[in-house]
Design an enzyme around this catalytic site. Structure first.
Site, PDB file in Angstrom:
ATOM      1  CB  ALA A 115      -0.827   0.058   1.133  1.00 33.56           C
ATOM      2  CE  LYS A 116       2.888   3.335   5.226  1.00 33.15           C
ATOM      3  NZ  LYS A 116       3.866   3.410   6.507  1.00 33.15           N
ATOM      4  CG  ASN A 117       5.165   0.172  -5.181  1.00 30.92           C
ATOM      5  OD1 ASN A 117       4.661   0.936  -5.926  1.00 30.92           O
ATOM      6  ND2 ASN A 117       5.610  -0.844  -5.324  1.00 30.92           N
TER       7      ASN A 117
END
Lengths: 338, 316
Positions: A115-117
């Protein structure tokens, strides 16, 4: 093909080498040319290396085919941060004429674990742009799901702001912010979004129209948790550059007074009063007494306003010693402007 | 209080750079250019840049250049402004900027500026104030700031200023220490710091220091060593660094060291990586920790390197 090992979780199956898959017949895998230093032969995951070697081959031959699309899916699953793979995937999608809705589904799968890509979010935006305003509600729902796992995900908030401005869907946003703040009133991202909504939503009338009710909202949050930095900043932001309005709204200094009287978590209440004093605020006796009663040492009579500012800074220097230099500076500012 | 185990960190960085085929290094191969910048800058700050072969690295860097003039994260990877800056920065470390076709690189970076003054990261168009900083830093090092519309670039950055004094990734984006560093750095390089309310931003930044002495990136988030750089750096650029408790921050960074194997992690007891090793050492540099070279806050390069770029050959 061996059966999947159920203990390894979703998505893990026995690896079938690409070299034995008929769809990749005729592809010559290309290893990474890494430049300096001798190659040290250390074993690593075969599926990873093989996937990337096949990717490099199809990428360098610029093959824009269904099997290239499949390969980018595989490559992304083993290394979702490799931006070149995403780049190539986009080229393939455009060449093949993609089903954009299906592609959104693909990104959802990737997002579950990453989700933090950056690359994922950029790709998602690119796909959503292709779909236009019809995608708005799905994008809002997607970010909502991400926030269920991490309500402060910076990428997701950035995406959500873009969706609202580019595709629409403002109607329920203020309610959504309220919901998130109910779940965690310390969520600075939700406070930021709230500010974003009241200033930019085409259906709310803008900051001036919203200010009154929002002041009440912020103050309620402050009283629940006076140590919460966000609603204090939010409250200040509601007035922006309108210092007169800020000074004259009695709800603000009343809120500060109430916090001071409780004698706990009064840092932001004091600093807000300090700001107000700096703008010419004339505190009543009740406020002066409340400040005085917080002093732990005898600092003399609180006479003029500059003495009051002085008192506040002294109290804060003791209350918040990590920022002692800051409060000392505030003290200097206060006395030099009197 | 513990101390900086500089030699262990040097060994750690060199061992990571040497690793070529293990899973972790292959996973990172697309950002090898960034890794090179973090690792080599950290080595230079620790006085050990001469332990690597600059010729090898320079020739590898040039192989990462795309026909557009931009650099990719590794050989065969697509160009992106982020890797382009790292490439330029590493060349600057080795005093090898002269191997570049300046026009070519400049052309690539300048081409990424949009109508509203913002910058995208590559041809795919993602906009973020990080890219504004990267473009400005890069062109400034190449002394070609005149190739972009600086006024518009500044205007866009200022439009990302929030009511708390901080900056986000795009207008309205939440204030975040990393984005703040980028915006403040860009404004510093372009001589535009007057657009910042330094007192307000300084206060927001110093409020990032939490009980443990570490710094977080936003209210109510966990501290992370990389914010020792972004927050502290920003404070230094606006002359407000004395508003944090430096001793406590030093302690926090030192506690994030892996004193056995070398390297620094995001917070105590986590696994080390080159990224946090660099930012930890860079943070200590800003805090004037003995044995660490001075680093320039705006360019994120050692001061002697920056002086060499702008003032010609000086003593190291």
């Amino acid at each position: 093909m061996a059966s999947s090992s159920s203990s390894e979780g979703e998505g893990r199956r026995a690896w079938v080498p690409l070299a034995s898959r008929p769809e990749f017949a005729g592809v010559t895998p290309l290893p990474q040319d890494d430049g300096p230093s001798p190659v040290v032969a250390i074993a690593y995951r075969d599926d990873f290396r093989e996937t990337m070697d096949y990717f490099r081959s199809l990428y360098s031959s610029r093959e824009l085919s269904p099997r290239s699309l499949l390969l980018t899916s595989l490559a992304i699953s083993v290394n979702p941060a490799n931006y070149t793979v995403w780049h190539f995937r986009r080229q393939v999608l455009e060449a093949l004429g993609a089903d954009w809705t299906e592609e959104l589904g693909f990104t959802e799968g990737v997002a579950k674990r990453n989700a933090k890509n950056y690359q994922l979010w950029h790709h998602r935006r690119w796909v959503a742009e292709k779909l236009g305003p019809d995608a708005a509600s799905r994008e809002l729902e997607f970010t909502r799901k991400i926030f269920c796992l991490d309500a402060k995900n910076y990428h997701a908030w950035s995406h959500r702001q873009w969706v609202l401005q580019a595709l629409g869907g403002w109607e329920d946003e203020l309610d959504y912010c309220a919901q998130l703040l109910e779940e965690d009133v310390f969520n600075n991202s939700a406070w930021n979004q709230r500010y974003f909504v009241i200033t930019k939503s085409p259906s709310l009338g803008g900051l001036n129209a919203m200010r009154d009710s929002e002041v009440d909202y912020a103050i309620e949050a402050i009283h629940a948790n006076p140590e919460n930095e966000s609603p204090w900043r939010y409250l200040r932001g509601l007035y922006n550059d309108e210092n007169e309005a800020w000074l004259n709204d009695s709800r603000v200094h009343s809120a500060c007074l109430r916090v001071l009287k409780a004698k706990r978590n009064f840092k932001f209440a004091l600093s807000t009063l300090l700001d107000l004093l700096g703008l010419g605020f004339k505190p009543n006796q009740e406020i002066k007494d409340a400040i005085t009663s917080l002093r732990t040492s005898d600092l003399g009579e609180a006479g003029s306003d500059s003495d009051l500012a002085n008192s506040i800074c002294s109290i804060l220097g003791l209350e918040d010693p990590m920022r002692a230099n800051y409060w000392t500076w505030r003290k200097q500012q206060a006395s030099s402007s009197s | 209080m513990g101390e900086l185990v500089g030699n262990k960190h040097v060994e750690y960085i060199l061992s990571v750079e040497r690793r070529k085929d293990d899973f972790l290094s292959v996973l990172m191969d697309h950002l090898r250019m960034n890794g090179a910048y973090w690792g080599l800058s950290a080595l230079d700050l620790l006085g050990k840049l001469d332990t690597v072969d600059s010729e090898d690295i320079v020739s590898w860097i040039m192989k990462c250049q795309h026909e557009s003039g931009g650099f990719g994260g590794n050989i065969g990877h697509d160009p992106h402004v982020h890797y382009t800056l790292s490439a330029v920065q590493v060349l600057a470390l080795f005093d090898k900027l002269d191997v570049l076709d300046i026009d070519k690189v400049t052309g690539y970076v300048a081409s990424l500026q949009k109508e509203d003054g913002s910058f995208s990261g590559d041809t795919w168009g993602e906009v973020d104030t990080r890219f504004s900083y990267i473009a400005i830093c890069c062109l400034s090092i190449l002394k070609r700031l005149d190739s972009m519309d600086v006024e518009k670039a500044v205007k866009y950055i200022v439009s990302c200023k929030n009511m708390d004094g901080g900056f986000g990734c795009t207008p309205g984006g939440e204030s975040h220490a990393g984005q703040i560093f980028c915006c403040v750095g860009a404004l510093a390089i372009t001589g535009s710091l007057h657009h910042i309310d330094k007192d307000l931003l300084g206060w927001w930044l110093c409020e990032r220091q939490v009980k443990s002495g570490g710094l977080n990136g936003r209210p109510e988030k966990l501290p992370d060593v990389c914010y020792s750089w972004w927050v502290l750096c920003s404070l230094i650029m606006i002359d407000r660094a004395h508003w944090i408790d430096k001793e406590k921050l030093i302690k926090f960074i030192l506690n994030c060291q892996d004193t056995e194997n070398g390297g620094i992690s995001d917070r105590p007891d986590d696994a080390a990586d080159v990224y946090h090793t660099f930012f930890g050492v860079a943070g200590l540099s800003l805090l004037e920790y003995p044995g660490v070279k001075a680093i320039d806050p705006a360019y994120a390069l050692p001061v002697n390197v920056v002086n060499r770029i702008f003032f010609g050959r000086c003593s190291t």
